[in-house]
Design a protein around this motif. Structure first.
Motif: not given
Lengths: 167, 191
Positions: A5, A8, A15, A20-21, A23-27, A30-31
């Motif tokens: 990505n 990111e 990581a 990063a945690d 951002v992972s809630e908004r994965s 990001m995709e």
């Protein structure tokens, strides 16, 4: 362009870091941002705006936004798509007056500069100038989407870098 | 006879494109798919029909926009709208500002914040909480971005979580996208 990505990686997210945690809630976002990148830089149907032209303009916009990492990414895409001397000049940020390009490419580059640096001053006359330079209406929309996307992406990256710095 | 709207307003104008929108009857299957036209949903705006000239980007941008503005958790809806308004002021997208300022007013049941922003633009003086959100959105919307670690620290000091700040970054940034379409491909008008 799958696997990594861009936002990111250019924001330097580590990581397992606190950010990063988050951002992972908004994965999903990001995709979808990555899919948008592919849709405007590497579309299946590029219309009258080639992949190489798109990449060169993206380098130029990343430059106006002061993001050398993003500019380097787009320079790589430009190399893959086939760099010409005139597109290298567009990418380098050459002034319109010294750009040795045809009227169409000069009009396109001028418009991208407006959409990046002085969007508040854009008017109907700017669209008329693109039409006068021979751009088809679908290509005017494609150009706007390209400029709009890069200006979105560069701000997400800038914001994430700041957040990483402060957290 | 319609008249262009040049001043910020909360009365949402009509958006009139400078380019010819795709005619629904001429749309390709890919355009219809990006437009999300179904037998039960045939309503579609001139704006979306204009963007249908580039169906690949329309198809991915619509869900991205909705996820950023209406996704669950994180920053409140009103504060996302305030981020959108900050970007729209910098980029002078009168139409975007009208839609999102009026949503902010509906959500917060107050009008003074938007009145101050429409009166004084990027220099508007607001209560501490809204000021920090608005100022960050404004600075991130400049080219190049003028946002600083101090702006982020101010948001942290007001108690915003990292997820809430991330949502603010995203809502201001997606209007860096939306403003560049809406403000440049057409104009707000009153009929």
């Amino acid at each position: 362009m799958s696997g990594t990505n861009l936002i990111e990686s250019l924001a330097g997210l580590k990581a397992g870091s606190q950010l990063a945690d988050a951002v992972s809630e908004r994965s999903g976002i990001m995709e979808m941002s990555q899919a948008s990148h592919d849709a405007v830089l590497l579309p299946r149907e590029p219309g009258g705006l080639s992949h190489a032209e798109r990449a060169a303009l993206a380098v130029r916009m990343a430059r106006w936004n002061g993001d050398s990492g993003l500019a380097a990414h787009y320079r790589e895409l430009l190399g893959q798509a086939g760099e010409t001397s005139v597109l290298a000049a567009v990418a380098s940020g050459a002034a319109l007056e010294v750009l040795d390009a045809d009227a169409r490419l000069i009009a396109i580059t001028r418009h991208v500069d407006i959409l990046t640096k002085t969007v508040k001053d854009a008017t109907r006359a700017d669209i008329e100038a693109l039409k006068a330079a021979g751009l088809a209406e679908p290509d005017i929309v494609r150009l706007a989407e390209l400029a709009a996307f890069v200006n979105y992406q560069v701000r997400v990256i800038a914001g994430l870098r700041l957040l990483e710095e402060v957290l | 006879m319609s008249v262009p709207v040049h001043e910020f307003t909360v009365e949402v104008p009509r958006w009139a494109p400078y380019v010819t929108p795709v005619a629904l009857e001429d749309a390709t299957p890919e355009q219809l798919d990006a437009l999300q036209i179904t037998p039960s949903n045939k309503k579609v705006s001139a704006y979306v029909l204009t963007l249908a000239h580039d169906p690949e980007s329309l198809k991915v941008r619509s869900p991205l926009f909705n996820a950023i503005m209406y996704g669950k958790g994180g920053l409140s809806s009103a504060e996302r709208e305030l981020g959108a308004v900050g970007a729209s002021i910098v980029n002078r997208c009168v139409y975007c500002a009208a839609v999102h300022a009026s949503r902010f007013n509906q959500l917060t049941k107050r009008t003074d914040v938007i009145e101050a922003i429409f009166a004084d633009g990027v220099d508007a003086e607001l209560e501490e909480h809204q000021q920090a959100i608005f100022d960050f959105a404004v600075r991130l919307s400049r080219t190049p971005s003028e946002a600083t670690p101090t702006d982020i620290a101010a948001l942290r000091d007001l108690g915003l979580s990292k997820l809430e700040i991330l949502d603010l970054i995203l809502s201001a940034s997606i209007f860096g996208w939306a403003n560049r379409l809406m403000h440049t491909l057409g104009e707000p008008v009153r009929d």
